[in-house]
Design an enzyme around this catalytic site. Structure first.
Site, PDB file in Angstrom:
ATOM      1  N   ALA A 123      38.100  42.946  33.706  1.00  0.00           N
ATOM      2  CA  ALA A 123      37.258  42.159  34.940  1.00  0.00           C
ATOM      3  C   ALA A 123      36.873  40.825  34.643  1.00  0.00           C
ATOM      4  O   ALA A 123      36.043  40.412  35.194  1.00  0.00           O
ATOM      5  CB  ALA A 123      36.052  42.987  35.188  1.00  0.00           C
ATOM      6  N   ARG A 148      40.024  33.620  44.996  1.00  0.00           N
ATOM      7  CA  ARG A 148      40.381  33.775  46.383  1.00  0.00           C
ATOM      8  C   ARG A 148      39.038  34.438  47.407  1.00  0.00           C
ATOM      9  O   ARG A 148      38.972  34.633  48.572  1.00  0.00           O
ATOM     10  CB  ARG A 148      41.628  34.572  46.720  1.00  0.00           C
ATOM     11  N   ASP A 196      39.069  45.323  39.814  1.00  0.00           N
ATOM     12  CA  ASP A 196      39.298  45.116  41.272  1.00  0.00           C
ATOM     13  C   ASP A 196      40.105  46.215  41.932  1.00  0.00           C
ATOM     14  O   ASP A 196      40.647  45.811  43.006  1.00  0.00           O
ATOM     15  CB  ASP A 196      39.801  43.697  41.376  1.00  0.00           C
ATOM     16  N   LYS A 248      34.280  38.421  41.363  1.00  0.00           N
ATOM     17  CA  LYS A 248      34.965  39.304  42.340  1.00  0.00           C
ATOM     18  C   LYS A 248      34.381  40.824  42.213  1.00  0.00           C
ATOM     19  O   LYS A 248      34.127  41.437  43.223  1.00  0.00           O
ATOM     20  CB  LYS A 248      36.479  39.212  42.154  1.00  0.00           C
ATOM     21  N   GLU A 251      57.811  41.957  35.652  1.00  0.00           N
ATOM     22  CA  GLU A 251      56.819  41.131  36.696  1.00  0.00           C
ATOM     23  C   GLU A 251      57.765  40.538  37.563  1.00  0.00           C
ATOM     24  O   GLU A 251      59.066  39.942  37.307  1.00  0.00           O
ATOM     25  CB  GLU A 251      56.080  40.122  35.856  1.00  0.00           C
ATOM     26  N   THR A 262      46.823  39.966  30.802  1.00  0.00           N
ATOM     27  CA  THR A 262      46.430  41.358  30.793  1.00  0.00           C
ATOM     28  C   THR A 262      46.318  41.698  29.266  1.00  0.00           C
ATOM     29  O   THR A 262      45.476  42.718  28.899  1.00  0.00           O
ATOM     30  CB  THR A 262      47.078  42.164  31.778  1.00  0.00           C
ATOM     31  N   GLY A 313      54.380  44.193  39.596  1.00  0.00           N
ATOM     32  CA  GLY A 313      55.708  44.378  38.683  1.00  0.00           C
ATOM     33  C   GLY A 313      56.340  45.699  39.032  1.00  0.00           C
ATOM     34  O   GLY A 313      55.956  46.529  39.662  1.00  0.00           O
TER      35      GLY A 313
HETATM   36  C1  UD1 Z   1      49.250  43.030  37.427  1.00  0.00           C
HETATM   37  C2  UD1 Z   1      50.330  43.394  36.427  1.00  0.00           C
HETATM   38  C3  UD1 Z   1      51.562  43.804  37.654  1.00  0.00           C
HETATM   39  C4  UD1 Z   1      51.032  44.972  38.578  1.00  0.00           C
HETATM   40  C5  UD1 Z   1      49.835  44.277  39.350  1.00  0.00           C
HETATM   41  C6  UD1 Z   1      48.826  45.377  39.978  1.00  0.00           C
HETATM   42  C7  UD1 Z   1      50.598  42.428  34.293  1.00  0.00           C
HETATM   43  C8  UD1 Z   1      51.224  41.165  33.714  1.00  0.00           C
HETATM   44  N1  UD1 Z   1      51.100  42.418  35.700  1.00  0.00           N
HETATM   45  O1  UD1 Z   1      49.594  41.587  37.815  1.00  0.00           O
HETATM   46  O2  UD1 Z   1      52.629  44.541  36.825  1.00  0.00           O
HETATM   47  O3  UD1 Z   1      51.939  45.089  39.425  1.00  0.00           O
HETATM   48  O4  UD1 Z   1      48.751  43.836  38.221  1.00  0.00           O
HETATM   49  O5  UD1 Z   1      47.952  44.502  40.791  1.00  0.00           O
HETATM   50  O6  UD1 Z   1      49.791  42.926  33.806  1.00  0.00           O
HETATM   51  N2  UD1 Z   1      42.656  40.085  33.813  1.00  0.00           N
HETATM   52  C9  UD1 Z   1      41.719  39.748  32.955  1.00  0.00           C
HETATM   53  N3  UD1 Z   1      42.093  38.754  32.138  1.00  0.00           N
HETATM   54  C10 UD1 Z   1      43.208  38.029  32.182  1.00  0.00           C
HETATM   55  C11 UD1 Z   1      44.292  38.426  33.279  1.00  0.00           C
HETATM   56  C12 UD1 Z   1      43.806  39.477  33.983  1.00  0.00           C
HETATM   57  O7  UD1 Z   1      40.584  40.209  32.783  1.00  0.00           O
HETATM   58  O8  UD1 Z   1      43.682  37.220  31.375  1.00  0.00           O
HETATM   59  C13 UD1 Z   1      42.162  41.074  34.650  1.00  0.00           C
HETATM   60  C14 UD1 Z   1      42.018  40.653  36.356  1.00  0.00           C
HETATM   61  O9  UD1 Z   1      40.627  40.184  36.408  1.00  0.00           O
HETATM   62  C15 UD1 Z   1      42.334  41.676  37.008  1.00  0.00           C
HETATM   63  C16 UD1 Z   1      43.451  42.315  36.177  1.00  0.00           C
HETATM   64  O10 UD1 Z   1      43.701  41.945  34.752  1.00  0.00           O
HETATM   65  O11 UD1 Z   1      41.432  42.694  37.256  1.00  0.00           O
HETATM   66  C17 UD1 Z   1      44.827  42.024  36.629  1.00  0.00           C
HETATM   67  O12 UD1 Z   1      45.146  40.581  36.724  1.00  0.00           O
HETATM   68  P1  UD1 Z   1      46.202  39.948  37.832  1.00  0.00           P
HETATM   69  O13 UD1 Z   1      45.983  38.596  37.316  1.00  0.00           O
HETATM   70  O14 UD1 Z   1      45.408  40.275  39.066  1.00  0.00           O
HETATM   71  O15 UD1 Z   1      47.359  40.508  37.491  1.00  0.00           O
HETATM   72  P2  UD1 Z   1      48.861  40.744  38.531  1.00  0.00           P
HETATM   73  O16 UD1 Z   1      49.444  39.464  38.598  1.00  0.00           O
HETATM   74  O17 UD1 Z   1      48.010  41.190  39.738  1.00  0.00           O
HETATM   75 MG    MG Z   2      46.252  41.318  40.977  1.00  0.00          MG
END
Ligand code: UD1
Ligand code: MG
Length: 460
Positions: A10, A16, A106, A23, A157, A82, A142
């Site tokens: 989270a 956005r 989210d 969020k 991805e 992630t 992904g």
């Molecule tokens: C990610 C997945 C993708 C999947 C999609 C589904 C990866 C690399 N990609 O992409 O395969 O189809 O979700 O919605 O995992 N977050 C953190 N710290 C970070 C980055 C992200 O806590 O450093 C959290 C975000 O708050 C969010 C979640 O991880 O809740 C997903 O991150 P987001 O950047 O939305 O990933 P996507 O590009 O959507």
């Molecule tokens: Mg996302």
């Protein structure tokens, strides 16, 4: 046994959303999104949950603790991807021997049943199980790449995918489950050599397979894995949630005349043979017992942060149309609350009635008491709130103001238009309006005099 640890990511700011609120704290059906995820984790059997937040997101930690007291909170200082986010919970991963499930804060509509199905894949021998779905539009997700025997071989991805890989419609929801003592070692081997320069959790699959471990993908319906990045997606998630909940309520034995116009909260409890007319809103903390009718356009606010009190509507009561029930309204069995009646922090005894145009705030109304149209409980002096107590069987005439603190005894009458500032004994009549004066023939004489005066002026 494999105790389950869930890690909820989270840390994203959710820019956005254009909001001062992180969020994952935006509410869905009256509850922050991250708390929905925590509830699902618990119903899937999570013994312990951890949430990974960004710097300055203490409020997320606070809300999460309200949902699950023993939740562990980890701060991810920089959002490097992630996999990096999961590693923020390293101290916990080092101690935990059992399954690990990663969820996103989210993605609030994920169901406990689906999470259980994902975990069952671990029982069937997979070291990693990923929840996949087939969205109408796979753009941005992904892609799940599987082999001939149904194993998952990689998650690609979109930015890193070949044209052929992009044509795959099976997508990563982000939800993953792990059963391996080597999870930390796998996570530590993930690199940021990709299009976004991030540490992708999705790289776990290829590394695990190289270690000789098995990965699989389990499919779930798209609506459970809707991700919320903007307010219009939040509204879409709310619609999906409400639709499912209305159905449950109807299957539970309540009639919704126009289901699409009734809005429930995450914890609304509705009994059997309840009838809900169109345009009714339920805030959090509302319980509706059996055989209650809620007529059109009624707003039931329920619980608020200040009072921490909900609303109870007991069996057989009739509410509305156009009624407003605020925190602490305890509406007894067979009570009638009619149009433009507001009730706040008042306990109403069995069979009491307030049928039209009234404000009942802070107090008690006894069984079978009748509150006339236009009655106001004057509960506030600008500094403090005070109690009004109306005894059972009492009758409050229309347009009366009961100035609290005040008690109207059992069976007492208050004459219409009274302003009551002193306690009234049981079975007494209280009248505080000016007494009735009558002058026979006065109006006719008055008119005659005025007519004469008017015609005299016209002749001048
Ligand atoms: C990610 C997945 C993708 C999947 C999609 C589904 C990866 C690399 N990609 O992409 O395969 O189809 O979700 O919605 O995992 N977050 C953190 N710290 C970070 C980055 C992200 O806590 O450093 C959290 C975000 O708050 C969010 C979640 O991880 O809740 C997903 O991150 P987001 O950047 O939305 O990933 P996507 O590009 O959507
Ligand atoms: Mg996302």
């Amino acid at each position: 046994m494999h105790p389950l640890l869930t890690i909820i990511l989270a840390a994203g700011k959710g820019t956005r959303m254009k909001s001062a609120l992180p969020k994952v704290l935006h509410p869905l059906a009256g509850l922050p999104m991250v708390c929905h995820v925590l509830q699902s984790a618990r119903s899937a059997g999570a013994g312990l949950s951890a949430v990974v937040v960004g710097p300055g997101m203490e409020r997320v930690a606070r809300e999460a603790r309200q949902e699950a007291e023993d939740i562990q909170v980890f701060v991810q200082e920089d959002q490097l991807g992630t996999a990096h986010a999961v590693l923020a919970a390293r101290p916990l991963l080092e101690r935990h021997a059992g399954d690990v499930m990663v969820l996103y804060g989210d993605t609030p509509l994920i169901g406990g049943k689906t999470l259980k199905a994902l975990r069952a894949a671990l029982d069937d021998g997979a070291a990693v199980a990923v929840l996949g779905f087939r969205p109408a539009d796979p753009k941005g997700y992904g892609r799940l790449l599987t082999n001939g025997v149904g194993d998952l071989v990689a998650i690609r991805e979109e930015n890193d995918a070949s044209e052929g890989e992009r044509a795959v419609g099976f997508c990563n929801s982000g939800v993953m489950a792990f059963r391996t003592p080597h999870l930390l070692s796998i996570l530590d081997r993930i690199s940021d050599k990709n299009a976004k320069g991030e540490f992708y959790l999705t790289d776990v699959i290829e590394i695990a397979r190289a270690d000789g471990l098995r990965a699989v993908a389990i499919e779930c319906p798209e609506h459970e894995v809707i991700g919320v990045n903007s307010r219009d997606q939040l509204a879409a998630a709310e619609v999906a949630w409400q639709k499912a909940r209305r159905r449950e309520v109807m299957l539970g034995g309540a009639t919704l005349i126009a289901p699409e116009t009734v809005w429930f909260s995450y914890d609304t409890r509705i009994g059997q043979d309840v009838v809900i007319e169109p345009n009714v809103f339920f805030g959090p903390g509302v319980t509706v017992e059996d055989r209650v009718t809620i007529k059109a356009n009624t707003h039931i606010q329920g619980f608020d942060q200040k009072s921490r009190a909900g609303v109870v509507i007991r069996s057989g009561a009739e509410i509305g149309p156009f009624a407003r029930l605020r925190p602490g309204a305890d509406v007894g069995a067979d009570v009638h609350i009619g149009n433009f009646v507001e009730v706040k922090n008042v306990k109403m005894g069995t069979g009491a009635k307030a049928n039209h145009l009234a404000y009942l705030g802070d107090g008690e109304v006894g069984a079978d008491a009748n509150i006339g149209a236009g009655t106001i409980f004057c509960n506030y002096d600008g500094y403090f709130k005070h109690q009004t107590v109306v005894g059972s069987g009492a009758f409050i005439g229309s347009n009366s103001a009961l100035v609290a603190p005040v008690k109207i005894g059992d069976g007492a009458y208050v004459g219409s238009g009274s302003v009551v500032t002193k306690d009234v004994p049981g079975d007494a009549l209280a009248l505080t309006r000016a007494s009735h004066v009558e002058r026979p023939g006065w109006a006719a004489k008055f008119r005659a005099m005025m007519e004469r005066r008017k015609s005299g002026r016209a002749a001048e």
